[in-house]
Design a protein around this motif. Structure first.
Motif, PDB file in Angstrom:
ATOM      1  N   GLU A 573      41.524  43.373  54.202  1.00  0.00           N
ATOM      2  CA  GLU A 573      42.227  42.939  52.998  1.00  0.00           C
ATOM      3  C   GLU A 573      41.501  43.506  51.796  1.00  0.00           C
ATOM      4  OE1 GLU A 573      44.107  38.958  50.855  1.00  0.00           O
ATOM      5  OE2 GLU A 573      42.289  38.750  52.061  1.00  0.00           O
ATOM      6  N   GLY A 574      42.249  43.978  50.824  1.00  0.00           N
ATOM      7  CA  GLY A 574      41.640  44.527  49.621  1.00  0.00           C
ATOM      8  C   GLY A 574      40.986  43.457  48.767  1.00  0.00           C
ATOM      9  N   GLU A 575      40.210  43.902  47.797  1.00  0.00           N
ATOM     10  CA  GLU A 575      39.538  42.972  46.893  1.00  0.00           C
ATOM     11  C   GLU A 575      40.586  42.240  46.048  1.00  0.00           C
ATOM     12  OE1 GLU A 575      36.312  42.965  43.188  1.00  0.00           O
ATOM     13  OE2 GLU A 575      36.849  44.841  44.217  1.00  0.00           O
ATOM     14  N   ILE A 576      40.411  40.921  45.939  1.00  0.00           N
ATOM     15  CA  ILE A 576      41.332  40.103  45.142  1.00  0.00           C
ATOM     16  C   ILE A 576      40.830  40.039  43.709  1.00  0.00           C
ATOM     17  CG2 ILE A 576      42.277  37.792  44.828  1.00  0.00           C
ATOM     18  CD1 ILE A 576      42.306  37.434  47.813  1.00  0.00           C
ATOM     19  N   THR A 577      41.621  40.601  42.802  1.00  0.00           N
ATOM     20  CA  THR A 577      41.246  40.619  41.389  1.00  0.00           C
ATOM     21  C   THR A 577      42.289  39.901  40.536  1.00  0.00           C
ATOM     22  OG1 THR A 577      42.365  42.741  41.096  1.00  0.00           O
ATOM     23  CG2 THR A 577      40.011  42.807  41.657  1.00  0.00           C
ATOM     24  N   PHE A 578      43.144  39.117  41.177  1.00  0.00           N
ATOM     25  CA  PHE A 578      44.194  38.393  40.457  1.00  0.00           C
ATOM     26  C   PHE A 578      44.040  36.908  40.736  1.00  0.00           C
ATOM     27  CE2 PHE A 578      45.716  40.115  44.467  1.00  0.00           C
ATOM     28  CZ  PHE A 578      46.222  39.013  45.127  1.00  0.00           C
ATOM     29  N   GLN A 579      44.582  36.093  39.833  1.00  0.00           N
ATOM     30  CA  GLN A 579      44.420  34.653  39.989  1.00  0.00           C
ATOM     31  C   GLN A 579      45.297  34.130  41.124  1.00  0.00           C
ATOM     32  OE1 GLN A 579      45.674  33.524  35.962  1.00  0.00           O
ATOM     33  NE2 GLN A 579      47.317  32.307  36.856  1.00  0.00           N
ATOM     34  N   PRO A 580      44.998  32.931  41.637  1.00  0.00           N
ATOM     35  CA  PRO A 580      45.787  32.385  42.755  1.00  0.00           C
ATOM     36  C   PRO A 580      47.283  32.401  42.468  1.00  0.00           C
ATOM     37  CG  PRO A 580      43.819  31.071  42.425  1.00  0.00           C
ATOM     38  CD  PRO A 580      43.849  32.060  41.295  1.00  0.00           C
ATOM     39  N   ASP A 604      49.476  33.758  49.270  1.00  0.00           N
ATOM     40  CA  ASP A 604      50.304  34.935  49.541  1.00  0.00           C
ATOM     41  C   ASP A 604      49.414  36.165  49.669  1.00  0.00           C
ATOM     42  OD1 ASP A 604      52.958  33.441  48.924  1.00  0.00           O
ATOM     43  OD2 ASP A 604      51.675  33.074  47.185  1.00  0.00           O
ATOM     44  N   ARG A 605      49.399  36.780  50.868  1.00  0.00           N
ATOM     45  CA  ARG A 605      48.394  37.801  51.160  1.00  0.00           C
ATOM     46  C   ARG A 605      49.011  39.005  51.859  1.00  0.00           C
ATOM     47  NH1 ARG A 605      43.831  34.132  50.785  1.00  0.00           N
ATOM     48  NH2 ARG A 605      42.322  35.805  51.165  1.00  0.00           N
ATOM     49  N   ILE A 606      48.272  40.109  51.816  1.00  0.00           N
ATOM     50  CA  ILE A 606      48.657  41.342  52.505  1.00  0.00           C
ATOM     51  C   ILE A 606      47.410  41.934  53.147  1.00  0.00           C
ATOM     52  CG2 ILE A 606      49.566  43.688  52.228  1.00  0.00           C
ATOM     53  CD1 ILE A 606      51.154  42.598  49.773  1.00  0.00           C
ATOM     54  N   LEU A 607      47.475  42.170  54.462  1.00  0.00           N
ATOM     55  CA  LEU A 607      46.365  42.762  55.202  1.00  0.00           C
ATOM     56  C   LEU A 607      46.877  43.971  55.974  1.00  0.00           C
ATOM     57  CD1 LEU A 607      46.166  39.367  55.555  1.00  0.00           C
ATOM     58  CD2 LEU A 607      43.903  40.038  56.380  1.00  0.00           C
ATOM     59  N   TRP A 608      45.964  44.800  56.440  1.00  0.00           N
ATOM     60  CA  TRP A 608      46.380  45.977  57.203  1.00  0.00           C
ATOM     61  C   TRP A 608      45.358  46.318  58.287  1.00  0.00           C
ATOM     62  CZ3 TRP A 608      43.941  46.488  52.482  1.00  0.00           C
ATOM     63  CH2 TRP A 608      42.848  47.360  52.413  1.00  0.00           C
ATOM     64  N   LYS A 609      45.810  47.132  59.234  1.00  0.00           N
ATOM     65  CA  LYS A 609      44.965  47.573  60.333  1.00  0.00           C
ATOM     66  C   LYS A 609      45.419  48.962  60.755  1.00  0.00           C
ATOM     67  CE  LYS A 609      43.358  45.994  64.907  1.00  0.00           C
ATOM     68  NZ  LYS A 609      43.513  44.926  65.941  1.00  0.00           N
ATOM     69  N   GLY A 610      44.479  49.861  60.966  1.00  0.00           N
ATOM     70  CA  GLY A 610      44.819  51.211  61.394  1.00  0.00           C
ATOM     71  C   GLY A 610      43.971  52.246  60.692  1.00  0.00           C
ATOM     72  N   THR A 614      44.839  54.037  52.834  1.00  0.00           N
ATOM     73  CA  THR A 614      44.127  53.831  51.569  1.00  0.00           C
ATOM     74  C   THR A 614      44.947  52.902  50.695  1.00  0.00           C
ATOM     75  OG1 THR A 614      43.213  56.077  51.680  1.00  0.00           O
ATOM     76  CG2 THR A 614      43.158  54.967  49.539  1.00  0.00           C
ATOM     77  N   GLN A 615      44.330  51.785  50.284  1.00  0.00           N
ATOM     78  CA  GLN A 615      45.020  50.854  49.396  1.00  0.00           C
ATOM     79  C   GLN A 615      44.847  51.322  47.954  1.00  0.00           C
ATOM     80  OE1 GLN A 615      43.590  46.727  48.740  1.00  0.00           O
ATOM     81  NE2 GLN A 615      45.611  46.070  49.421  1.00  0.00           N
ATOM     82  N   LEU A 616      45.962  51.502  47.261  1.00  0.00           N
ATOM     83  CA  LEU A 616      45.940  51.972  45.876  1.00  0.00           C
ATOM     84  C   LEU A 616      46.009  50.834  44.873  1.00  0.00           C
ATOM     85  CD1 LEU A 616      48.386  54.995  46.253  1.00  0.00           C
ATOM     86  CD2 LEU A 616      45.894  54.976  46.469  1.00  0.00           C
ATOM     87  N   SER A 617      46.647  49.723  45.265  1.00  0.00           N
ATOM     88  CA  SER A 617      46.725  48.569  44.364  1.00  0.00           C
ATOM     89  C   SER A 617      46.941  47.310  45.186  1.00  0.00           C
ATOM     90  CB  SER A 617      47.862  48.733  43.348  1.00  0.00           C
ATOM     91  OG  SER A 617      49.126  48.671  43.998  1.00  0.00           O
ATOM     92  N   TYR A 618      46.520  46.175  44.626  1.00  0.00           N
ATOM     93  CA  TYR A 618      46.721  44.858  45.242  1.00  0.00           C
ATOM     94  C   TYR A 618      46.782  43.875  44.093  1.00  0.00           C
ATOM     95  CZ  TYR A 618      46.004  41.088  48.725  1.00  0.00           C
ATOM     96  OH  TYR A 618      46.142  39.986  49.550  1.00  0.00           O
ATOM     97  N   GLN A 619      47.953  43.304  43.827  1.00  0.00           N
ATOM     98  CA  GLN A 619      48.108  42.515  42.614  1.00  0.00           C
ATOM     99  C   GLN A 619      49.218  41.474  42.755  1.00  0.00           C
ATOM    100  OE1 GLN A 619      49.677  46.368  40.632  1.00  0.00           O
ATOM    101  NE2 GLN A 619      50.493  44.726  39.348  1.00  0.00           N
ATOM    102  N   SER A 620      49.163  40.498  41.862  1.00  0.00           N
ATOM    103  CA  SER A 620      50.258  39.539  41.734  1.00  0.00           C
ATOM    104  C   SER A 620      51.095  39.941  40.533  1.00  0.00           C
ATOM    105  CB  SER A 620      49.728  38.118  41.557  1.00  0.00           C
ATOM    106  OG  SER A 620      49.021  38.015  40.327  1.00  0.00           O
ATOM    107  N   HIS A 621      52.243  39.286  40.386  1.00  0.00           N
ATOM    108  CA  HIS A 621      53.167  39.663  39.308  1.00  0.00           C
ATOM    109  C   HIS A 621      53.576  38.388  38.575  1.00  0.00           C
ATOM    110  CE1 HIS A 621      53.504  43.816  40.780  1.00  0.00           C
ATOM    111  NE2 HIS A 621      53.287  43.241  41.950  1.00  0.00           N
ATOM    112  N   MET A 622      52.860  38.104  37.518  1.00  0.00           N
ATOM    113  CA  MET A 622      53.034  36.852  36.794  1.00  0.00           C
ATOM    114  C   MET A 622      54.350  36.800  36.026  1.00  0.00           C
ATOM    115  SD  MET A 622      50.358  35.053  37.522  1.00  0.00           S
ATOM    116  CE  MET A 622      50.350  33.791  36.249  1.00  0.00           C
TER     117      MET A 622
END
Length: 995
Positions: A573-580, A604-610, A614-622
């Protein structure tokens, strides 16, 4: 999309395709994709005649060039269409609809996708049926004579008969006129249809008379099959394999193809008139209709569930190629790096728990926030519809609303093809690809797993879509796991259940189903529901205000469980830089101000395997405020293996040359690490496994467990070998697991001694010898799977009784049991039932979500052991309220004769709505069954007195207990909608009225 447009292009003046539906033609293990179109012809006197046109196709039907007419079934007076249920198959909300088509000479079985479009199709067919009024003129169907059969390949003749599976049972009331045969049906249309050039006679279901199968017009150079070259030459074997597979991929859920800019978001392609604020600004091409699209533009749409030029290794899994080509395929997979190169594709992955709301705002801030248009969209929703109707009975309009909202909000700089769409109650997953990549999508399959109460209800669980992009296999999973902060172990169990039960059938039936982990790339998204622990609400909100996300993340349950390797092993899982992203007041960015005041959490999460991800972004949408959750997205660059045509051919030729030298090699032989297996102290619903290894020698071999003479399966029902068949290269090995699991289907015979834990397995090598494996063990009898009257005569715990006594009481008939003068005085109700109900009465009458939230597997084992040993005092020490409630439901489900006996089933349905008559039926039940029914109703009425706390109501309880207390005598046949509602109404009377 509206595939009737493609069918209409094949018709002539006066013929009109009313509606079309994608389906799968079933016979045994064979699955062949078909497009079914209801065609209407208006006669000169304004009368109408109808027929079902069945088409094969090599991709989604976009134009008439994509389909080939395979068969015509006139809607004559003998036409019937009825829903059936495959024997032994559990009904799951959101699963496909199986229908059986019958005429005097023909019987076909189809699987149709669950949903409103299929329901509309069946309704239109019902309206079109002529009925069986003897005064009504028989349809003549002379207009069908203009349609001709495309000549089939000589090497693969049509089967003599497409019969329904022998295990199917009738479900719904049939559509059609019944068994009265029309004049033309009895003649097989011989007098109506000409027999000139271009027609062939194919033999159908009736052995006495021939049946004409009408098909498509012949063009110059032979029959048109809707083939369209995609560039590059293929040898003849690959061409033939490609055509054979084009109709056989199969669709488990719903497939859509077409531009997202066309208003085809409704399953019937006609769109809906949305007036809510969720609509996005229209692009100019949105106003184009399907008819205005050019054919060249159409031809670039998705070819899902077909073989593509980029997937030649898959072609060689076609069953007709046999062992030799299985070897070729295995070598191709091993040498994949020799003929492929890595190309990056951009994936958008998004998840949104919409809290049962309809779309109220444009989704582009979420779906189109990046500058570059993604190549692939994977969009998941949870809690699509929270209504009881969506859970227990019906399809939901929210499905189409959100589907349309997504289609209108995809990136404006690209056009997308909709590949697959799958839903289980409120969990929905959509897959789109850019149109230019659609030709390289293949092997598309979708599956669902419910993990709610009793391990299969769809209020929690997962849906998944797997597919091949070029030569890389990808699996996308959308899950909604158990709620509440303290229930992290139940979430872990949900995850493991989804992983173990989610299995995708392979096109090659000799190969075992593919699991989630058997993919090159796995993308897992959803409302995983893991919370922040050990911090109070105030502390969590303070850390969020300070943006101290890493401090807060240290208390995240998902992080802790992944670190402990209990779940998501190997995932990132990518680094979480957004609020819950949970929980907000709906329509705002304010934290929950309700009475419960839920603590914020990253649910609400997103993970990957393989590899090559390369993860380019990981964010919430307020910006989106429709729900109490915020949507989350992640953008990836994923390296996909693309085939180099020239290198592929060279590699294939090298493999074939080397195999030629081995063609007459020695007979295959293997060695087994173990041949005798003993399972000791087997318990009800407690899995036991034993494993062994097959070591291969110098010759490639194919192995399979085969049936013994006069037996229907290679093993007894309580045993499974995984894998049960497979292929081994020289000097390779495979581990086989033997799984023993006793459930409601097998427990009664084991309790009675009519069956024992003994079996012989036969492991067969193709072109080699057979190996015999011995399985033995002992089963510990259980109250689960025991008849009610048997348990009433067991004053001692079942495990304290001699096996002969258990056997005799289990085999005792209900009539003998009711004659108390002949036997020892029994108890009024089983003591085991009393133990569970008494526990719930004392501890759980105010428990929120009782009978709706599942228990934990280890706790069920503890409850079963307490019941079977009579250790009532220990029941509360190792089980919570939800686990005991689920154990009670499992107990009722395991009864070989339900509480309301099979013999009273139809009478109960007839009397639903008449409480006085219903009470009379209960009075006629055998005394033990009558006592148990009244005892349960009294308990449920007590629960309803506390509905303000436990949130139960009569409808919920009637729905849950209706299907357990009232079971169809056909055993495995699911209740149709009308029966289900009547069963619910029958129980509902007793919950509301005086007993």
């Amino acid at each position: 999309m509206d595939q009737s447009v493609a069918i209409q292009e094949t018709l002539v003046e006066g013929e009109y395709c009313v509606i079309a539906v994608q389906g799968v033609l079933c016979k045994g293990d064979s699955r062949q994709s078909r497009l079914l179109g209801l065609v209407r012809y208006r006669l000169e006197n304004d009368a109408q005649e109808h027929a079902l046109f069945l088409y094969t196709h090599r991709r989604m039907a976009i134009t008439g060039d994509d389909v080939s007419l395979d068969q015509i079934v006139p809607l004559s007076k003998d036409f019937m269409l009825e829903e059936v249920s495959p024997d032994g198959e559990l009904y799951i909300l959101g699963s496909d609809v199986t229908v059986q088509l019958n005429t005097a000479e023909l019987r076909l079985v189809f699987q149709l996708p669950f949903g409103s479009h299929t329901r509309t199709f069946l309704q239109e067919v019902a309206r079109a049926c002529p009925g069986f009024d003897p005064e009504t003129r028989d349809p003549e169907f002379e207009w069908l004579s203009r349609h001709r059969c495309a000549e089939p390949d000589a090497e693969s003749p049509k089967p003599r008969e497409w019969n329904s599976d022998p295990g199917t049972r009738s479900g719904l009331a049939p559509i059609g006129g019944g068994r009265h045969q029309s004049r033309n049906a009895r003649r097989g249309l011989e007098d109506v249809l000409p027999r000139g050039p271009g027609y062939i006679l194919l033999w159908g279901g009736a052995a006495e008379e021939p049946e004409f199968l009408l098909a498509e017009e012949m063009h110059e150079g032979g029959p048109v099959r809707g083939r369209r070259p995609r560039g590059g030459r293929r040898d003849e074997a690959l061409e033939e394999a490609d055509w054979e597979m084009s109709a056989g991929g199969g669709f488990r859920e719903r497939d859509y193809a077409g531009s997202s800019n066309v208003d085809s978001s409704r399953p019937n392609g006609r769109g809906t008139d949305q007036t809510s604020g969720a609509r996005c600004p229209e692009k100019p091409e949105n106003s184009l209709t399907r008819q205005n699209k050019s054919k060249s533009e159409m031809s670039e749409m998705v070819r899902s569930a077909t073989v593509t030029v980029s997937d030649k290794a898959h072609i060689l899994s076609v069953q007709k190629f046999g062992l030799r080509d299985t070897i070729v395929k295995s070598h191709l997979v091993q040498k994949e790096e020799n003929y492929t190169y890595i190309q990056n594709f951009r994936f958008f992955v998004g998840t949104y728990n919409v809290n049962g709301q309809s779309p109220k705002e444009c989704l582009r801030p979420w779906l189109s926030h990046s500058a570059l248009a993604p190549d692939v969209y994977c969009v998941g929703f949870q809690e699509l519809d929270l209504s009881k109707e969506a859970f227990f009975f019906h399809d939901t309009p929210k499905e189409e609303e959100w589907f349309k909202a997504v289609s209108e909000s995809l990136h404006p700089d690209a056009k997308y093809a909709k590949v697959k769409f799958v839903r289980l109650v409120g969990i929905m997953l959509l897959l789109y690809v850019k149109q230019e990549h659609a030709a390289y999508i293949s092997e598309v399959e979708a599956e669902t797993v419910g993990t709610g109460i009793m391990g299969r209800m769809g209020n929690k669980g997962g849906v998944a879509i797997r597919f091949q992009l070029h030569n890389t296999s990808i699996c996308v999973v959308n899950s909604h796991l158990a709620a509440h902060t303290e229930e992290y172990e139940r979430r872990n169990q949900d995850y493991r259940d989804i992983c173990s039960r989610m299995q995708f059938p392979q096109v090659d039936p000799s190969q075992p189903p593919r699991t989630i982990n058997k993919h090159d790339v796995i993308l897992w998204l959803g409302d995983l529901n893991y919370r922040i622990e050990e911090l109070d609400v105030g502390k969590v909100k303070k850390l969020v205000e300070e943006k101290a996300f890493q401090t807060l993340y240290a208390h995240d349950q998902l992080k802790i469980q992944v670190a402990a390797k209990t779940i998501f092993d190997g995932f990132t899982e990518g680094e979480i830089t957004f609020q819950p992203t949970y929980k907000y007041d709906t329509g705002s960015d304010d934290w929950d101000t309700s009475e419960k005041c839920r603590a914020p959490a990253w649910c609400d999460r997103i993970l990957w395997k393989g590899k090559n991800i390369t993860q380019l972004s990981y964010q919430s949408h307020m910006a989106l405020k429709t729900s109490d959750h915020k949507p989350v997205s992640s953008v990836f660059d994923i390296g996909v293996r693309v085939v180099n045509e020239e290198l592929y051919r060279k590699t294939l030729e090298e493999i074939v040359r080397s195999l030629d030298k081995m063609e007459n090699a020695n007979i295959p032989s293997v060695t087994l690490s173990k041949r005798e297996f003993c399972f000791e102290n087997v318990k009800y619903m407690q899995l036991q496994t034993e494993s062994f290894t097959i070591h291969n020698s110098q010759v490639p071999c194919q192995f399979e467990f085969i049936n013994k003479p006069d037996e229907e399966s290679y093993c007894k029902q309580w045993l499974t070998a995984r894998p049960s068949k497979g292929f081994l290269l020289p000097d390779s090995h495979v581990e086989i697991e033997l799984e023993l699991f006793v459930n409601k289907s097998t427990a009664t015979q084991l309790n009675s001694g009519q069956d024992t834990i003994e079996d012989i397995l036969v492991l067969h090598l193709e072109r080699g010898k057979d190996y015999f494996l011995s399985v033995s063990g002992n089963y510990l009898p259980s109250c689960f799977g025991s008849p009610l009257h048997t348990l009433c005569y067991m004053r001692e715990p079942i495990l304290d009784l001699p096996p002969k006594t258990v056997s005799a009481l289990t085999l005792m008939s209900m009539q003998t049991a009711d004659d108390r003068s002949q036997l020892e005085n029994p108890m009024e109700i089983p003591k085991e039932l009393w133990m569970m109900v008494d526990y719930l009465y004392r501890n759980a009458v105010q428990q929120e979500d009782l009978f709706q939230q599942p228990g934990l597997r280890p706790e069920f084992d503890h409850i079963r052991d307490c019941l079977d040993t009579g250790m009532i005092d220990h029941l509360s020490k190792g089980a919570n309220n939800h686990s005991v409630a689920e154990a009670l439901l499992l107990f009722l489900e395991s009864l070989p004769e339900p509480v309301i006996c099979y013999s009273a089933y139809h009478s109960c349905l007839e009397c639903s709505g008449n409480y006085a008559a219903s009470k009379q039926i209960i009075l006629t039940l055998p005394s033990f069954h009558k006592n148990v029914f009244n005892y349960l109703m009294a308990f449920l009425q007590e629960l309803l007195k506390n509905s303000a706390k436990n949130h139960l109501d009569e409808n919920i309880l009637a729905s849950i207990f209706g299907s357990l207390l009232l079971r169809n005598p056909a055993r495995h046949q699911k209740l149709d909608m009308a029966e289900k509602k009547k069963a619910q109404e029958f129980i509902h009377q007793f919950l509301c009225g005086p007993l």
